[in-house]
Design a protein around this motif. Sequence first.
Motif, PDB file in Angstrom:
ATOM      1  N   GLY A  93       0.791  -1.228   0.000  1.00  0.00           N
ATOM      2  CA  GLY A  93       0.000   0.000   0.000  1.00  0.00           C
ATOM      3  C   GLY A  93       0.820   1.273   0.000  1.00  0.00           C
ATOM      4  N   THR A  94       2.029   1.210   0.586  1.00  0.00           N
ATOM      5  CA  THR A  94       2.823   2.428   0.763  1.00  0.00           C
ATOM      6  C   THR A  94       3.830   2.653  -0.358  1.00  0.00           C
ATOM      7  OG1 THR A  94       2.618   2.169   3.162  1.00  0.00           O
ATOM      8  CG2 THR A  94       4.299   3.680   2.373  1.00  0.00           C
ATOM      9  N   GLY A  95       4.545   1.594  -0.771  1.00  0.00           N
ATOM     10  CA  GLY A  95       5.579   1.744  -1.801  1.00  0.00           C
ATOM     11  C   GLY A  95       5.056   2.358  -3.095  1.00  0.00           C
ATOM     12  N   PRO A  96       4.079   1.704  -3.758  1.00  0.00           N
ATOM     13  CA  PRO A  96       3.533   2.277  -4.997  1.00  0.00           C
ATOM     14  C   PRO A  96       2.861   3.634  -4.774  1.00  0.00           C
ATOM     15  CG  PRO A  96       2.860  -0.020  -4.739  1.00  0.00           C
ATOM     16  CD  PRO A  96       3.471   0.403  -3.443  1.00  0.00           C
ATOM     17  N   GLN A  97       2.282   3.803  -3.584  1.00  0.00           N
ATOM     18  CA  GLN A  97       1.572   5.043  -3.260  1.00  0.00           C
ATOM     19  C   GLN A  97       2.513   6.246  -3.288  1.00  0.00           C
ATOM     20  OE1 GLN A  97       0.837   7.219   0.707  1.00  0.00           O
ATOM     21  NE2 GLN A  97       0.026   5.158   0.869  1.00  0.00           N
ATOM     22  N   LEU A  98       3.718   6.112  -2.733  1.00  0.00           N
ATOM     23  CA  LEU A  98       4.673   7.215  -2.682  1.00  0.00           C
ATOM     24  C   LEU A  98       5.158   7.586  -4.082  1.00  0.00           C
ATOM     25  CD1 LEU A  98       6.786   6.268   0.474  1.00  0.00           C
ATOM     26  CD2 LEU A  98       4.860   7.845   0.311  1.00  0.00           C
ATOM     27  N   LYS A 172      -4.996  -9.046   1.313  1.00  0.00           N
ATOM     28  CA  LYS A 172      -3.881  -8.091   1.422  1.00  0.00           C
ATOM     29  C   LYS A 172      -3.916  -7.042   0.304  1.00  0.00           C
ATOM     30  CE  LYS A 172      -0.599 -11.115   3.828  1.00  0.00           C
ATOM     31  NZ  LYS A 172      -1.585 -12.115   4.235  1.00  0.00           N
ATOM     32  N   ILE A 173      -4.181  -7.517  -0.916  1.00  0.00           N
ATOM     33  CA  ILE A 173      -4.228  -6.594  -2.064  1.00  0.00           C
ATOM     34  C   ILE A 173      -5.394  -5.614  -1.927  1.00  0.00           C
ATOM     35  CG2 ILE A 173      -4.670  -6.468  -4.561  1.00  0.00           C
ATOM     36  CD1 ILE A 173      -3.070  -9.154  -4.763  1.00  0.00           C
ATOM     37  N   ALA A 174      -6.558  -6.118  -1.494  1.00  0.00           N
ATOM     38  CA  ALA A 174      -7.741  -5.254  -1.340  1.00  0.00           C
ATOM     39  C   ALA A 174      -7.498  -4.173  -0.275  1.00  0.00           C
ATOM     40  CB  ALA A 174      -8.951  -6.096  -0.963  1.00  0.00           C
ATOM     41  N   ILE A 175      -6.943  -4.562   0.869  1.00  0.00           N
ATOM     42  CA  ILE A 175      -6.679  -3.598   1.949  1.00  0.00           C
ATOM     43  C   ILE A 175      -5.593  -2.609   1.527  1.00  0.00           C
ATOM     44  CG2 ILE A 175      -5.834  -3.354   4.324  1.00  0.00           C
ATOM     45  CD1 ILE A 175      -7.108  -6.170   4.831  1.00  0.00           C
ATOM     46  N   THR A 177      -4.948  -1.647  -1.502  1.00  0.00           N
ATOM     47  CA  THR A 177      -5.564  -0.741  -2.485  1.00  0.00           C
ATOM     48  C   THR A 177      -6.336   0.369  -1.775  1.00  0.00           C
ATOM     49  OG1 THR A 177      -5.802  -2.601  -4.005  1.00  0.00           O
ATOM     50  CG2 THR A 177      -7.057  -0.629  -4.523  1.00  0.00           C
ATOM     51  N   MET A 178      -7.021  -0.013  -0.714  1.00  0.00           N
ATOM     52  CA  MET A 178      -7.770   0.954   0.094  1.00  0.00           C
ATOM     53  C   MET A 178      -6.834   2.004   0.700  1.00  0.00           C
ATOM     54  SD  MET A 178     -10.335  -0.042   3.229  1.00  0.00           S
ATOM     55  CE  MET A 178     -10.477  -1.684   2.550  1.00  0.00           C
ATOM     56  N   ILE A 179      -5.715   1.546   1.249  1.00  0.00           N
ATOM     57  CA  ILE A 179      -4.728   2.440   1.863  1.00  0.00           C
ATOM     58  C   ILE A 179      -4.114   3.348   0.800  1.00  0.00           C
ATOM     59  CG2 ILE A 179      -2.483   2.514   3.049  1.00  0.00           C
ATOM     60  CD1 ILE A 179      -3.427  -0.220   4.334  1.00  0.00           C
ATOM     61  N   PHE A 180      -3.801   2.746  -0.362  1.00  0.00           N
ATOM     62  CA  PHE A 180      -3.253   3.511  -1.492  1.00  0.00           C
ATOM     63  C   PHE A 180      -4.194   4.648  -1.861  1.00  0.00           C
ATOM     64  CE2 PHE A 180      -2.930   4.542  -5.935  1.00  0.00           C
ATOM     65  CZ  PHE A 180      -1.580   4.502  -6.235  1.00  0.00           C
ATOM     66  N   TRP A 181      -5.469   4.336  -2.083  1.00  0.00           N
ATOM     67  CA  TRP A 181      -6.455   5.334  -2.508  1.00  0.00           C
ATOM     68  C   TRP A 181      -6.614   6.441  -1.470  1.00  0.00           C
ATOM     69  CZ3 TRP A 181     -11.255   6.881  -0.567  1.00  0.00           C
ATOM     70  CH2 TRP A 181     -12.039   7.650  -1.438  1.00  0.00           C
ATOM     71  N   ARG A 182      -6.555   6.053  -0.206  1.00  0.00           N
ATOM     72  CA  ARG A 182      -6.830   7.015   0.863  1.00  0.00           C
ATOM     73  C   ARG A 182      -5.683   7.996   1.095  1.00  0.00           C
ATOM     74  NH1 ARG A 182      -7.060   7.328   6.656  1.00  0.00           N
ATOM     75  NH2 ARG A 182      -8.833   8.632   7.225  1.00  0.00           N
ATOM     76  N   TRP A 183      -4.433   7.562   0.909  1.00  0.00           N
ATOM     77  CA  TRP A 183      -3.287   8.398   1.298  1.00  0.00           C
ATOM     78  C   TRP A 183      -2.491   8.984   0.147  1.00  0.00           C
ATOM     79  CZ3 TRP A 183      -2.816  10.177   6.044  1.00  0.00           C
ATOM     80  CH2 TRP A 183      -3.490   9.512   7.081  1.00  0.00           C
ATOM     81  N   VAL A 184      -2.749   8.537  -1.080  1.00  0.00           N
ATOM     82  CA  VAL A 184      -1.939   9.027  -2.198  1.00  0.00           C
ATOM     83  C   VAL A 184      -2.112  10.534  -2.396  1.00  0.00           C
ATOM     84  CG1 VAL A 184      -3.657   8.541  -4.021  1.00  0.00           C
ATOM     85  CG2 VAL A 184      -1.215   8.538  -4.568  1.00  0.00           C
TER      86      VAL A 184
END
Length: 308
Positions: A93-98, A172-175, A177-184
């Motif tokens: 969730g964090t790596g791709p998001q940053l 894991k992927i679904a959660i 993705t949720m974190i990615f969408w919320r913090w990007v």
Amino acid sequence: MVSHNHTHTAVRPKGLSDKKKTALAGYLFISPFFLLFAVFGVFPMLFSFYLAFQKWNGFGEMTFVGFKNFSLIFTDPLFWKSIYNTIIIGLLGTGPQLIAALILAVALNSVIVKFKSVFRVAYFVPNVTSIVAVAIVFTVLFSEQEAGLVNATLNLFGISPVSWQTSEWGAKIAIATMIFWRWVGYNSIIFLAGLQSIPKDLYEAAEIDGAKKWQQFLFITVPMLKPIIVFVVFTATIGSLQIFAEPLIFGSGFREESMTIVLYLWREAFTNNAFGTASATAVSLFLLIIVFTTINFFASNRLDKSGK
């Protein structure tokens, strides 16, 4: 006649000077924060350290048990599974998001993009949206039914439906993705603030020297953004180790596939009424955060030295 000369000395009235009064007023204004932080921050933290060595169900008397609580959680396979899940979900969730946040920030900072203020608000909206609402929406999107939006989309490409809530990697992927969408969006706004502080003269000089856009990004943008990148990585790492609401509400409950360390802590305290082992888990999480923060610190220092 004898004349007596009397010297009159000005007597300073007793009390506080204007400087001290101003300082005192300032401290009084900020004191509510420190009082609330002491009651709801410092005290619970110190109490958790104390509880980690006690056996307590939340109502009866406490019994000192030494390191038994730590022994119980360290011999529990689910505890280690929760740490593994937390790290994997954090990385996904964090790596791709940053990376995405930095690309979005560069796009928002470019001259080509119009309606920048609209995009900034749009990107930041997910961060101020209720976590519960976000989790419920994503539970519907990642429904295990074939008619679920994500599964229906996968079906168009000939991929069989995924059990998002019960499979090892699906949850894991679904959660993540949720974190990615919320913090990007949140991180892209921080990167954008950093980009706007870089002097434009550097880019103009680079253009005159014939540097291309990707060269400007690599040799001007990234080095100048290094302090911001380090800060965002620090905060994102700490945040990823504290994932709680997303896996709890997503529908997986306390399943092993999506059990994070904070969820494990919460289950110990409020489901099993074992506040001793819950506090031992909190202390372990605290130490884990220190370890990851230290790794980040040394890694950023190495990057700084290599960049010089």
